[in-house]
Design an enzyme around this catalytic site. Structure first.
Site, mmCIF file in Angstrom:
data_model
loop_
_atom_site.group_PDB
_atom_site.id
_atom_site.type_symbol
_atom_site.label_atom_id
_atom_site.label_comp_id
_atom_site.label_asym_id
_atom_site.label_seq_id
_atom_site.Cartn_x
_atom_site.Cartn_y
_atom_site.Cartn_z
ATOM 1 C CE LYS A 93 -4.291 -0.328 0.831
ATOM 2 N NZ LYS A 93 -5.128 -1.082 -0.123
ATOM 3 C CB THR A 132 -2.013 -3.692 -0.612
ATOM 4 O OG1 THR A 132 -3.378 -3.568 -0.959
ATOM 5 C CG2 THR A 132 -1.236 -4.312 -1.762
ATOM 6 C CG HIS A 142 -12.431 16.034 6.714
ATOM 7 N ND1 HIS A 142 -13.161 16.825 7.563
ATOM 8 C CD2 HIS A 142 -12.928 16.273 5.478
ATOM 9 C CE1 HIS A 142 -14.067 17.510 6.875
ATOM 10 N NE2 HIS A 142 -13.949 17.192 5.602
HETATM 11 O O1 LIG Z 1 -16.186 23.118 11.072
HETATM 12 C C1 LIG Z 1 -16.988 22.473 10.352
HETATM 13 N N1 LIG Z 1 -17.935 23.146 9.650
HETATM 14 C C2 LIG Z 1 -18.843 22.498 8.859
HETATM 15 O O2 LIG Z 1 -19.723 23.160 8.235
HETATM 16 C C3 LIG Z 1 -18.769 21.105 8.803
HETATM 17 N N2 LIG Z 1 -19.482 20.171 8.112
HETATM 18 C C4 LIG Z 1 -18.953 18.967 8.425
HETATM 19 O O3 LIG Z 1 -19.359 17.879 7.970
HETATM 20 N N3 LIG Z 1 -17.922 19.101 9.287
HETATM 21 C C5 LIG Z 1 -17.783 20.426 9.534
HETATM 22 N N4 LIG Z 1 -16.901 21.127 10.301
#
Ligand SMILES: O=c1[nH]c(=O)c2[nH]c(=O)[nH]c2[nH]1
Length: 304
Positions: free
Chosen positions: A12, A57, A260
């Site tokens: 991977k 993997t 994220h």
């Molecule tokens: O700070 C955030 N604002 C959002 O509008 C949002 N939408 C989401 O899914 N996560 C987040 N986080």
């Protein structure tokens, strides 16, 4: 004519693992991009359809995350040694492992000492800026009567390893997002700010370099000091901090992708993930955009 299977390897690639070690209020981050390439007795896998010698993997990916939890990340080299040794020594069909590791280096964001919440240090224990990524930008327009000057930066990557929540949002039939009461907040800042300067009537030019350094500093400090309930709130706080401190600026526009970081589920390996090991996703991402301007000023920075 017979054909011969030549050199081959598999694994991977680009496992984006972020390991946070929380020593009280002072957090340590190691942020790696780990690529695994294994070789060995793999002729059958290619030639016969038998996968008996194939370590998936997917397993190599899981191992990267599980090892980040189990051993921590002391250094890219040490982490690579642990992984390479495991794949070769513990898998009879694997005879060679190549682990490539890129590390993204983070520096702590420093704020003035007079803030009592961060005792004894000028650095915020949970706020980081990624080293050497940002680009300074500017756009100068002149129409014969006056200037419009918009400066900015892009690719300034910052992270708070705590002091971020997100909850209380709309929930409809498609909502699956879990409410977060302590999440990582990371973003790659694109900012543009417009100066009041127009160059008419021998108006003094601002000290552009100093202004840039100060705007950047105020955005970083606001990011570090804001206890955030949404990236939108952090955006507003960064914009207002600049306007409050830099009279030469009258509008700030920010584009903040929500980079994220997902907690990795280590339960299948009998490990608890106590907010330590994350998968840093590069896409999809939330994109939060907005401008903050002085009252009475017509915003002119174009929407991207
Ligand atoms: O700070 C955030 N604002 C959002 O509008 C949002 N939408 C989401 O899914 N996560 C987040 N986080």
């Amino acid at each position: 004519m017979a054909h011969v299977l030549g050199q081959n390897q598999y694994g991977k690639a680009e496992n984006r693992v972020v390991r946070i070690t929380r020593n009280g209020n002072r957090h340590e981050i190691r942020d790696l991009n780990v690529s695994v390439a294994l070789s060995g007795d793999l002729d059958d896998v290619h030639l016969t359809g038998s996968n008996a010698n194939c370590l998936p993997t997917d397993t190599t990916k899981n191992t990267v995350f599980a090892y980040a939890k189990k051993f921590g990340i002391q250094s890219p080299e040490n982490f690579g040694i642990l992984l390479a040794r495991h794949f070769v020594d513990d898998t009879p069909s694997i005879h060679r492992a190549r682990i490539r590791v890129e590390e993204y280096v983070w520096d702590r964001i420093a704020i003035p000492d007079n803030n009592a919440r961060f005792i004894g240090s000028q650095e915020v224990g949970h706020s980081f800026v990624r080293r050497n990524t940002e680009v300074r930008t500017s756009e100068i327009v002149y129409d014969g009567t006056g200037f419009q000057i918009i400066s900015g930066l892009k690719d300034l990557v910052v992270m708070n390893s705590t002091n971020s929540e997100f909850w209380g949002y709309i929930k409809d039939e498609y909502t699956t997002l879990k409410e977060a009461y302590d999440r990582i907040l990371a973003t790659q800042v694109t900012a543009r700010w417009k100066f009041g300067f127009t160059g008419v009537d021998d108006e003094q030019e601002p000290n552009w370099d100093r202004s840039y350094a100060q705007v950047r500093k105020h955005m970083l400090e606001a990011f570090a000091e804001t206890y955030s309930y949404s990236l939108q709130q952090t955006l507003y706080s960064m914009g207002t901090r600049v306007l409050n401190n830099r009279p030469e600026v009258d509008e700030v526009r920010l584009e903040l992708p929500n980079k994220h970081h997902f907690l990795v589920d280590l339960e299948p390996f009998g490990m608890e993930n106590d907010n330590e090991v994350y998968y840093a996703a590069d896409r999809m991402y939330g994109l939060i955009e907005g401008s903050v301007h002085r009252e009475g000023v017509t915003p002119v920075i174009p929407v991207a």
